[in-house]
Design a protein around this motif. Structure first.
Motif, PDB file in Angstrom:
ATOM      1  N   ALA A 134       0.826  -1.218   0.000  1.00  0.00           N
ATOM      2  CA  ALA A 134       0.000   0.000   0.000  1.00  0.00           C
ATOM      3  C   ALA A 134       0.862   1.272   0.000  1.00  0.00           C
ATOM      4  CB  ALA A 134      -0.925  -0.030   1.217  1.00  0.00           C
ATOM      5  N   PRO A 135       1.536   1.550  -1.110  1.00  0.00           N
ATOM      6  CA  PRO A 135       2.415   2.725  -1.114  1.00  0.00           C
ATOM      7  C   PRO A 135       1.655   4.048  -1.210  1.00  0.00           C
ATOM      8  CG  PRO A 135       2.349   1.741  -3.296  1.00  0.00           C
ATOM      9  CD  PRO A 135       1.535   0.838  -2.401  1.00  0.00           C
ATOM     10  N   SER A 136       2.231   5.074  -0.612  1.00  0.00           N
ATOM     11  CA  SER A 136       1.724   6.440  -0.799  1.00  0.00           C
ATOM     12  C   SER A 136       2.514   7.023  -1.968  1.00  0.00           C
ATOM     13  CB  SER A 136       1.993   7.272   0.456  1.00  0.00           C
ATOM     14  OG  SER A 136       1.495   6.611   1.588  1.00  0.00           O
ATOM     15  N   ARG A 171       4.555  -5.228   6.225  1.00  0.00           N
ATOM     16  CA  ARG A 171       4.945  -3.842   5.924  1.00  0.00           C
ATOM     17  C   ARG A 171       6.105  -3.461   6.827  1.00  0.00           C
ATOM     18  NH1 ARG A 171      -0.448  -0.946   8.644  1.00  0.00           N
ATOM     19  NH2 ARG A 171      -0.013  -1.663  10.743  1.00  0.00           N
TER      20      ARG A 171
END
Ligand code: GLU
Length: 302
Positions: free
Chosen positions: A13-15, A201
């Motif tokens: 879930a990258p920003s 993560r």
């Protein structure tokens, strides 16, 4: 591979605040391998909830880098910017149950409290016209789910026992004063919606986990399993991040990057893979993925 976990649904879930660097590739690879070694599903979710911190085109660059490393996801990536309705619905639900309240405390006051919030605004009535954040009423939520202790402990499968006592840290923000949905709310709503069972993560998010567990339980779902891998650091001990301009990974050295990440994860790829392509490296890595070998520490030097 000993016993595949079934079902297994994982995600990266990258920003999109910048391109992938070695530290984020490490997270992507670890979550991908853990999912694939368990014959699981692997999603990519773009966490584009904070426009001021985003860089135009970074989402596509991240996706292109993942593809260049043959880290192929299972369904089209979800963009958090498209999910406002779901977050709003969740927020309404918490408000309706008396588990959310408006908070107008300013930064100075919060800094004085050392970010352990004293829940002062629980008893204030703040009008809709006053700029305010919305906080999660942790005591009301606990009562609703019959959780006696304010201390949420969990077993991280890499880092061991961890937790947070909300009696000390107080209620946390789920909708920001600037009008944006907070990461804590969005990540939980999406993990539930996507049926995520395992979260792999970076250890920099270990501190946010108890908050996410409490929210997940409040929404009536079992929390996922957590596996926090060490983050990569510079020699100074500072974490590689987009904010401190960690170097973007070079997609033309994808197989070299994968081998380097496998070594950080203590998976010891054999010499014979030295000149192999990404698919062969990943095939080996899935077959030999050994979670207990991942270093059980918060950080490792790059
Ligand atoms: N979007 C977060 C980040 O890039 C990660 C969220 C998560 O994995 O829970 O740091």
């Amino acid at each position: 591979m000993a016993h595949p976990v079934n079902p297994y649904i994982g995600r990266f879930a990258p920003s999109p605040s910048g391109p992938l660097h070695m530290g984020s590739l490490l997270c992507a690879l670890a979550s991908y391998l853990d999912a694939r070694a368990n014959q699981g599903t692997w999603y990519v979710r773009i966490e584009d909830l904070d426009p001021p911190r985003e860089v135009a085109g970074a989402d596509q660059r991240i996706l292109d880098s993942l593809s260049a490393h043959h880290l192929h996801w299972d369904s089209p990536p979800v963009y958090q910017s498209q999910r406002a309705e779901a977050y709003q619905h969740a927020l309404q639900q918490l408000k309706h149950l008396g588990q959310a309240y408006r908070c107008s405390c300013n930064r100075k006051r919060l800094a004085e409290l050392n970010h352990n919030y004293d829940n002062a605004c629980r008893s204030r009535s703040i009008s809709d016209n006053t700029p305010a954040a919305i906080r999660f009423h942790t005591d009301a939520a606990r009562q609703a789910i019959h959780l006696e202790t304010s201390n949420i402990c969990f077993q991280d499968e890499i880092q061991g026992e961890s937790g947070e006592d909300f009696h000390h840290t107080g209620d946390f923000v789920i909708h920001r004063k600037d009008g944006l949905f907070a990461y804590q709310l969005a990540v939980v709503v999406d993990d539930i919606a996507q049926g995520i069972t395992h979260i792999v993560r970076g250890s920099d998010l270990l501190d946010t986990t108890a908050k996410q567990i409490l929210l997940t339980l409040t929404f009536g779902h079992p929390p996922p399993i957590y596996r926090h891998i060490p983050v990569l650091t510079y020699d100074t001990g500072l974490k590689l991040s987009k904010q401190n301009h960690a170097q973007a990974i070079d997609d033309t050295s994808a197989s070299h990057n994968l081998l380097r990440c496998l070594r950080y994860l203590n998976q010891s790829p054999p010499e014979t893979l030295k000149n192999a392509d990404c698919s062969s490296i990943l095939e080996w890595a899935i077959e030999h993925w050994n979670l207990p070998l991942v270093p059980r520490c918060l950080s490792i030097p790059q």
